[in-house]
Design a protein around this motif. Structure first.
Motif, PDB file in Angstrom:
ATOM      1  N   GLU A   1       0.840  -1.185   0.000  1.00 16.08           N
ATOM      2  CA  GLU A   1       0.000   0.000   0.000  1.00 16.08           C
ATOM      3  C   GLU A   1       0.881   1.243   0.000  1.00 16.08           C
ATOM      4  OE1 GLU A   1      -2.494   1.647  -1.214  1.00 16.08           O
ATOM      5  OE2 GLU A   1      -3.661  -0.013  -0.378  1.00 16.08           O
ATOM      6  N   ILE A   2       0.428   2.245  -0.708  1.00 17.78           N
ATOM      7  CA  ILE A   2       1.103   3.547  -0.733  1.00 17.78           C
ATOM      8  C   ILE A   2       0.102   4.579  -0.247  1.00 17.78           C
ATOM      9  CG2 ILE A   2       2.152   5.308  -2.215  1.00 17.78           C
ATOM     10  CD1 ILE A   2       3.120   3.019  -4.024  1.00 17.78           C
ATOM     11  N   VAL A   3       0.567   5.485   0.591  1.00 19.01           N
ATOM     12  CA  VAL A   3      -0.288   6.550   1.126  1.00 19.01           C
ATOM     13  C   VAL A   3       0.298   7.891   0.703  1.00 19.01           C
ATOM     14  CG1 VAL A   3      -1.277   7.610   3.184  1.00 19.01           C
ATOM     15  CG2 VAL A   3      -0.965   5.113   3.086  1.00 19.01           C
ATOM     16  N   PHE A   4      -0.457   8.627  -0.091  1.00 22.58           N
ATOM     17  CA  PHE A   4      -0.036   9.907  -0.651  1.00 22.58           C
ATOM     18  C   PHE A   4      -0.207  11.016   0.380  1.00 22.58           C
ATOM     19  CE2 PHE A   4      -1.649  13.490  -3.582  1.00 22.58           C
ATOM     20  CZ  PHE A   4      -0.397  14.083  -3.663  1.00 22.58           C
ATOM     21  N   VAL A   5       0.891  11.762   0.620  1.00 26.03           N
ATOM     22  CA  VAL A   5       0.853  12.956   1.467  1.00 26.03           C
ATOM     23  C   VAL A   5       1.123  14.139   0.553  1.00 26.03           C
ATOM     24  CG1 VAL A   5       1.789  14.121   3.490  1.00 26.03           C
ATOM     25  CG2 VAL A   5       1.712  11.610   3.421  1.00 26.03           C
ATOM     26  N   SER A   6       0.096  14.937   0.325  1.00 22.32           N
ATOM     27  CA  SER A   6       0.159  15.973  -0.712  1.00 22.32           C
ATOM     28  C   SER A   6       0.822  17.257  -0.230  1.00 22.32           C
ATOM     29  CB  SER A   6      -1.254  16.301  -1.194  1.00 22.32           C
ATOM     30  OG  SER A   6      -1.246  17.453  -2.009  1.00 22.32           O
ATOM     31  N   PHE A   7       1.656  17.820  -1.123  1.00 22.40           N
ATOM     32  CA  PHE A   7       2.181  19.168  -0.914  1.00 22.40           C
ATOM     33  C   PHE A   7       1.780  20.074  -2.065  1.00 22.40           C
ATOM     34  CE2 PHE A   7       4.333  17.140   2.440  1.00 22.40           C
ATOM     35  CZ  PHE A   7       4.533  18.148   3.379  1.00 22.40           C
ATOM     36  N   ASP A   8       0.578  19.797  -2.589  1.00 21.45           N
ATOM     37  CA  ASP A   8      -0.005  20.687  -3.587  1.00 21.45           C
ATOM     38  C   ASP A   8      -0.387  22.013  -2.927  1.00 21.45           C
ATOM     39  OD1 ASP A   8      -0.108  18.987  -6.046  1.00 21.45           O
ATOM     40  OD2 ASP A   8      -1.252  17.686  -4.699  1.00 21.45           O
ATOM     41  N   HIS A   9      -0.627  23.028  -3.756  1.00 24.25           N
ATOM     42  CA  HIS A   9      -0.866  24.362  -3.209  1.00 24.25           C
ATOM     43  C   HIS A   9      -2.218  24.475  -2.504  1.00 24.25           C
ATOM     44  CE1 HIS A   9       2.205  25.588  -6.412  1.00 24.25           C
ATOM     45  NE2 HIS A   9       2.758  25.839  -5.252  1.00 24.25           N
ATOM     46  N   ASN A  10      -3.181  23.715  -2.965  1.00 20.47           N
ATOM     47  CA  ASN A  10      -4.509  23.806  -2.367  1.00 20.47           C
ATOM     48  C   ASN A  10      -5.251  22.488  -2.573  1.00 20.47           C
ATOM     49  OD1 ASN A  10      -5.836  23.959  -5.048  1.00 20.47           O
ATOM     50  ND2 ASN A  10      -4.858  25.993  -5.113  1.00 20.47           N
ATOM     51  N   GLU A  11      -6.448  22.399  -2.003  1.00 22.46           N
ATOM     52  CA  GLU A  11      -7.189  21.142  -2.034  1.00 22.46           C
ATOM     53  C   GLU A  11      -7.636  20.781  -3.440  1.00 22.46           C
ATOM     54  OE1 GLU A  11     -10.646  18.765   0.472  1.00 22.46           O
ATOM     55  OE2 GLU A  11     -10.324  20.917   0.808  1.00 22.46           O
ATOM     56  N   ASN A  12      -7.970  21.770  -4.262  1.00 19.94           N
ATOM     57  CA  ASN A  12      -8.389  21.476  -5.631  1.00 19.94           C
ATOM     58  C   ASN A  12      -7.240  20.841  -6.427  1.00 19.94           C
ATOM     59  OD1 ASN A  12     -11.021  22.390  -5.310  1.00 19.94           O
ATOM     60  ND2 ASN A  12     -10.513  24.490  -5.926  1.00 19.94           N
ATOM     61  N   GLU A  13      -6.031  21.376  -6.260  1.00 26.28           N
ATOM     62  CA  GLU A  13      -4.868  20.798  -6.936  1.00 26.28           C
ATOM     63  C   GLU A  13      -4.597  19.380  -6.426  1.00 26.28           C
ATOM     64  OE1 GLU A  13      -1.420  23.261  -6.792  1.00 26.28           O
ATOM     65  OE2 GLU A  13      -2.376  24.943  -7.837  1.00 26.28           O
ATOM     66  N   PHE A  14      -4.781  19.192  -5.110  1.00 24.95           N
ATOM     67  CA  PHE A  14      -4.627  17.850  -4.533  1.00 24.95           C
ATOM     68  C   PHE A  14      -5.600  16.866  -5.171  1.00 24.95           C
ATOM     69  CE2 PHE A  14      -6.912  15.198  -1.357  1.00 24.95           C
ATOM     70  CZ  PHE A  14      -5.996  14.156  -1.271  1.00 24.95           C
TER      71      PHE A  14
END
Length: 391
Positions: free
Chosen positions: A79-92
């Protein structure tokens, strides 16, 4: 100077999930909705720190998707769990659409705390979580391991890494030509016309592994030198078909590979075959063009084939140390028999004896190499046999 540790230590996945729960994270996200934190228990789990604005992430994620899908198709527990560092929730959300694994719900503060806890210093970063810290890779670049070995890197343990390195070492130090160039799914190499030859039919020949790419200008220059030497060896050698070159492409796509192969009369490893990547890793190819030479006995002669071809051309065949010694001794003897300086009737300046990898004689207009009489004052070169000394 100490090298900074850019990769986190392994962390027990139960502890991570406990920490997530303490942060108020009550579930993980999948493409179909919410899943419980406990869905990671008992699996080889990795935290993926990434962002859509990160160019290296865009390059790595498709490779990771392919690895993940292959392992899941084999029913491996990963399993892989993505931890986002996108600028905002929409980009995530848009970024997560391309990922088949799970994700931590988007929250800038909690994701930042995860990054600090795992000591992540760059993106992308893939952090292995483990139930057994004794066997798991610790402070290793897991992304590098995946780049090198692909799906074969699973389950990302120390023992698996050492096993893979031992396989590479065996191929390098004592493996057969088939071990290097073929595998269970492919036992041949092929040329630009689609003609195939069995790797087993190459056994007993001197082999050159040519690492190059169409986008690389020095590769074009060396390809011309190699082609000249290849043709000379194939037409003048006492034994016909005693030498073969195998192209190992580092082109960026199949179209570039086809363009490379158009100028080559020899065979190649198919572009879509993983052996290309394996050979680059096994021989530690860090720059192109590069030529690895393999003797008739299947043992590695050396990785300095480019320099040998550039210096001596076909004259050095079959490229063994004893042959190179003979060539160098013959060149020295030839040079010792020539004057250091001479005056030629065809040129007004004094000419000096020199050695050149390649040149064009200004008298006979033929290409020459090794010994040459050159002018220090102007661009003028004469082959030693074209000298007409003044009285």
């Amino acid at each position: 100077m100490a090298v900074p540790n850019y990769q986190a230590k392994c962390i027990d996945s139960r502890n991570i999930l406990t920490i997530l729960a303490a942060e108020g994270v009550q579930f993980l996200l999948s493409g179909e909705g919410k899943v419980p934190l406990s869905s990671c228990y008992g699996k080889t789990t990795c935290l993926l720190f990434s962002a859509d604005w990160c160019r290296p992430c865009k390059t790595f994620i498709p490779k990771l998707v392919q690895l993940y899908d292959t392992l899941r198709a084999r029913c491996e527990k990963i399993e892989i769990v993505f931890v986002s560092f996108d600028h905002n929730e929409n980009e995530f959300k848009e970024n997560f659409k391309s990922m088949p694994w799970l994700a931590v719900p988007f929250d800038v503060n909690s994701n930042r705390r995860l990054l600090n806890m795992c000591h992540v210093k760059h993106l992308p970063s893939l952090i292995p979580l483990t139930w057994d810290e004794i066997t798991s890779i610790d402070q290793e670049d897991l992304i590098g391991l995946i780049e090198d070995y692909g799906v074969e890197a699973f389950p990302f343990t120390r023992s698996r890494r050492e096993e893979l390195k031992a396989i590479d070492a065996a191929k390098l130090e004592g493996g057969t030509l088939e071990d290097l160039l073929a595998h269970e799914g492919r036992n041949h190499v092929e040329n630009k016309d689609g003609r195939k030859v069995l790797v087993s039919d190459l056994v007993g020949k001197t082999i050159g592994l040519f690492f190059g790419a169409h986008w690389c200008p020095p590769c074009h220059t060396f390809n011309s030198q190699l082609l000249e030497a290849y043709n000379e060896i194939m037409t003048t050698s006492k034994e016909q078909n005693c030498f073969e070159i195998i192209f190992i492409s580092t082109d960026r796509d199949l179209n570039e590979f086809d363009l490379s192969l158009k100028s080559m009369p020899w065979f190649a490893i198919p572009y879509l075959d993983k052996t290309r990547r394996d050979l680059c890793r096994i021989f530690s190819i860090k720059a192109i063009p590069s030529l690895v030479l393999i003797g008739e006995d299947g043992k590695i002669i050396g990785t300095n084939g480019r320099a040998i071809i550039s210096l001596y051309g076909a004259r050095a065949f079959p490229f063994t140390q004893s042959k190179l010694g003979e060539v160098e001794a013959a060149l020295k003897k030839e040079g010792d028999s020539l004057p250091r300086h001479t005056k030629d009737t065809k040129h007004e300046h004094l000419l000096k004896l020199d050695m050149a990898k390649a040149y064009v004689c200004d008298s006979c207009k033929q290409r020459g190499r090794f010994w040459v009489f050159s002018c220090d004052l102007c661009d003028y070169d004469l082959h030693p046999t074209c000298i007409e000394e003044t009285s």
